[in-house]
Design a protein around this motif. Structure first.
Motif, PDB file in Angstrom:
ATOM      1  N   SER A 130     -12.118  16.237  10.155  1.00  0.00           N
ATOM      2  CA  SER A 130     -11.584  17.274   9.284  1.00  0.00           C
ATOM      3  C   SER A 130     -12.474  17.550   8.068  1.00  0.00           C
ATOM      4  N   HIS A 131     -13.409  16.649   7.773  1.00  0.00           N
ATOM      5  CA  HIS A 131     -14.337  16.804   6.654  1.00  0.00           C
ATOM      6  C   HIS A 131     -15.741  16.518   7.181  1.00  0.00           C
ATOM      7  N   PRO A 132     -16.522  17.536   7.493  1.00  0.00           N
ATOM      8  CA  PRO A 132     -17.802  17.323   8.168  1.00  0.00           C
ATOM      9  C   PRO A 132     -18.923  16.689   7.353  1.00  0.00           C
ATOM     10  N   THR A 133     -18.774  16.588   6.034  1.00  0.00           N
ATOM     11  CA  THR A 133     -19.804  15.912   5.242  1.00  0.00           C
ATOM     12  C   THR A 133     -19.246  14.586   4.732  1.00  0.00           C
ATOM     13  N   LEU A 134     -20.133  13.636   4.436  1.00  0.00           N
ATOM     14  CA  LEU A 134     -19.679  12.354   3.908  1.00  0.00           C
ATOM     15  C   LEU A 134     -18.953  12.518   2.582  1.00  0.00           C
ATOM     16  N   ILE A 135     -19.450  13.402   1.736  1.00  0.00           N
ATOM     17  CA  ILE A 135     -18.791  13.627   0.452  1.00  0.00           C
ATOM     18  C   ILE A 135     -17.394  14.211   0.674  1.00  0.00           C
ATOM     19  N   GLY A 136     -17.277  15.156   1.591  1.00  0.00           N
ATOM     20  CA  GLY A 136     -15.964  15.738   1.893  1.00  0.00           C
ATOM     21  C   GLY A 136     -15.006  14.713   2.480  1.00  0.00           C
ATOM     22  N   ALA A 137     -15.514  13.862   3.374  1.00  0.00           N
ATOM     23  CA  ALA A 137     -14.677  12.813   3.956  1.00  0.00           C
ATOM     24  C   ALA A 137     -14.216  11.836   2.883  1.00  0.00           C
ATOM     25  N   ALA A 138     -15.137  11.455   1.996  1.00  0.00           N
ATOM     26  CA  ALA A 138     -14.792  10.525   0.916  1.00  0.00           C
ATOM     27  C   ALA A 138     -13.736  11.137   0.004  1.00  0.00           C
ATOM     28  N   ARG A 139     -13.921  12.380  -0.361  1.00  0.00           N
ATOM     29  CA  ARG A 139     -12.927  13.051  -1.222  1.00  0.00           C
ATOM     30  C   ARG A 139     -11.575  13.121  -0.526  1.00  0.00           C
ATOM     31  N   GLY A 140     -11.594  13.434   0.768  1.00  0.00           N
ATOM     32  CA  GLY A 140     -10.350  13.514   1.531  1.00  0.00           C
ATOM     33  C   GLY A 140      -9.627  12.180   1.607  1.00  0.00           C
ATOM     34  N   LEU A 141     -10.386  11.094   1.593  1.00  0.00           N
ATOM     35  CA  LEU A 141      -9.800   9.759   1.639  1.00  0.00           C
ATOM     36  C   LEU A 141      -9.508   9.197   0.252  1.00  0.00           C
ATOM     37  N   GLY A 142     -10.016   9.885  -0.773  1.00  0.00           N
ATOM     38  CA  GLY A 142      -9.801   9.426  -2.149  1.00  0.00           C
ATOM     39  C   GLY A 142     -10.645   8.215  -2.518  1.00  0.00           C
ATOM     40  N   ILE A 143     -11.838   8.101  -1.906  1.00  0.00           N
ATOM     41  CA  ILE A 143     -12.743   6.992  -2.203  1.00  0.00           C
ATOM     42  C   ILE A 143     -14.134   7.545  -2.508  1.00  0.00           C
ATOM     43  N   LEU A 144     -15.010   6.700  -3.024  1.00  0.00           N
ATOM     44  CA  LEU A 144     -16.382   7.102  -3.333  1.00  0.00           C
ATOM     45  C   LEU A 144     -17.183   7.324  -2.055  1.00  0.00           C
ATOM     46  N   GLN A 145     -18.176   8.202  -2.143  1.00  0.00           N
ATOM     47  CA  GLN A 145     -19.049   8.467  -1.003  1.00  0.00           C
ATOM     48  C   GLN A 145     -19.789   7.202  -0.594  1.00  0.00           C
ATOM     49  N   SER A 146     -20.211   6.404  -1.553  1.00  0.00           N
ATOM     50  CA  SER A 146     -20.932   5.165  -1.236  1.00  0.00           C
ATOM     51  C   SER A 146     -20.035   4.191  -0.470  1.00  0.00           C
ATOM     52  N   THR A 147     -18.752   4.156  -0.813  1.00  0.00           N
ATOM     53  CA  THR A 147     -17.795   3.313  -0.099  1.00  0.00           C
ATOM     54  C   THR A 147     -17.641   3.798   1.332  1.00  0.00           C
ATOM     55  N   THR A 148     -17.627   5.101   1.512  1.00  0.00           N
ATOM     56  CA  THR A 148     -17.516   5.681   2.848  1.00  0.00           C
ATOM     57  C   THR A 148     -18.708   5.263   3.706  1.00  0.00           C
ATOM     58  N   VAL A 149     -19.905   5.327   3.149  1.00  0.00           N
ATOM     59  CA  VAL A 149     -21.116   4.940   3.886  1.00  0.00           C
ATOM     60  C   VAL A 149     -21.049   3.467   4.280  1.00  0.00           C
ATOM     61  N   ILE A 150     -20.642   2.608   3.346  1.00  0.00           N
ATOM     62  CA  ILE A 150     -20.539   1.173   3.632  1.00  0.00           C
ATOM     63  C   ILE A 150     -19.524   0.927   4.741  1.00  0.00           C
ATOM     64  N   GLN A 151     -18.372   1.603   4.676  1.00  0.00           N
ATOM     65  CA  GLN A 151     -17.344   1.420   5.701  1.00  0.00           C
ATOM     66  C   GLN A 151     -17.827   1.894   7.065  1.00  0.00           C
ATOM     67  N   ILE A 152     -18.493   3.027   7.097  1.00  0.00           N
ATOM     68  CA  ILE A 152     -19.009   3.534   8.370  1.00  0.00           C
ATOM     69  C   ILE A 152     -20.056   2.581   8.938  1.00  0.00           C
ATOM     70  N   ASP A 153     -20.971   2.109   8.096  1.00  0.00           N
ATOM     71  CA  ASP A 153     -22.003   1.167   8.547  1.00  0.00           C
ATOM     72  C   ASP A 153     -21.379  -0.107   9.109  1.00  0.00           C
ATOM     73  N   CYS A 154     -20.369  -0.653   8.424  1.00  0.00           N
ATOM     74  CA  CYS A 154     -19.689  -1.866   8.900  1.00  0.00           C
ATOM     75  C   CYS A 154     -18.949  -1.604  10.206  1.00  0.00           C
ATOM     76  N   LEU A 155     -18.287  -0.480  10.283  1.00  0.00           N
ATOM     77  CA  LEU A 155     -17.546  -0.125  11.485  1.00  0.00           C
ATOM     78  C   LEU A 155     -18.495   0.024  12.672  1.00  0.00           C
ATOM     79  N   GLU A 156     -19.608   0.711  12.463  1.00  0.00           N
ATOM     80  CA  GLU A 156     -20.597   0.872  13.532  1.00  0.00           C
ATOM     81  C   GLU A 156     -21.172  -0.474  13.954  1.00  0.00           C
ATOM     82  N   ALA A 157     -21.428  -1.358  13.001  1.00  0.00           N
ATOM     83  CA  ALA A 157     -21.952  -2.690  13.323  1.00  0.00           C
ATOM     84  C   ALA A 157     -20.939  -3.483  14.133  1.00  0.00           C
ATOM     85  N   ASN A 158     -19.667  -3.422  13.748  1.00  0.00           N
ATOM     86  CA  ASN A 158     -18.627  -4.138  14.476  1.00  0.00           C
ATOM     87  C   ASN A 158     -18.409  -3.590  15.879  1.00  0.00           C
TER      88      ASN A 158
END
Length: 77
Positions: free
Chosen positions: A5-33
């Motif tokens: 629903s939010h095609p950019t990382l910044i848009g996704a982060a805003r939609g989730l109410g978290i920082l863009q850097s947190t979004t990147v860390i979560q995605i990286d961890c999720l992909e690693a797992n």
């Protein structure tokens, strides 16, 4: 996944109410797992594109929250 629903990382982060850097860390961890990339990395400010795996995962019911490597809950809705 917020990327549907939010095609950019910044848009996704805003939609989730978290920082863009947190979004990147979560995605990286999720992909690693999961052992597979969920999206194709795009140029800064341009739309992300989910991989086939990321698209399939985003369509599965009940997969909105997953545990990260250190047991932290990660948002994948």
């Amino acid at each position: 996944m917020a990327a549907r629903s939010h095609p950019t990382l910044i848009g996704a982060a805003r939609g989730l109410g978290i920082l863009q850097s947190t979004t990147v860390i979560q995605i990286d961890c999720l992909e690693a797992n999961l052992g597979q990339p969920l999206s194709e990395r795009a140029e800064r400010g341009t739309a992300m594109k989910l991989t086939r795996f990321g698209n399939a995962l985003s369509r599965q019911p009940g997969r909105s929250r997953l545990k990260g490597a250190q047991g932290h809950e990660m948002i994948a809705s």
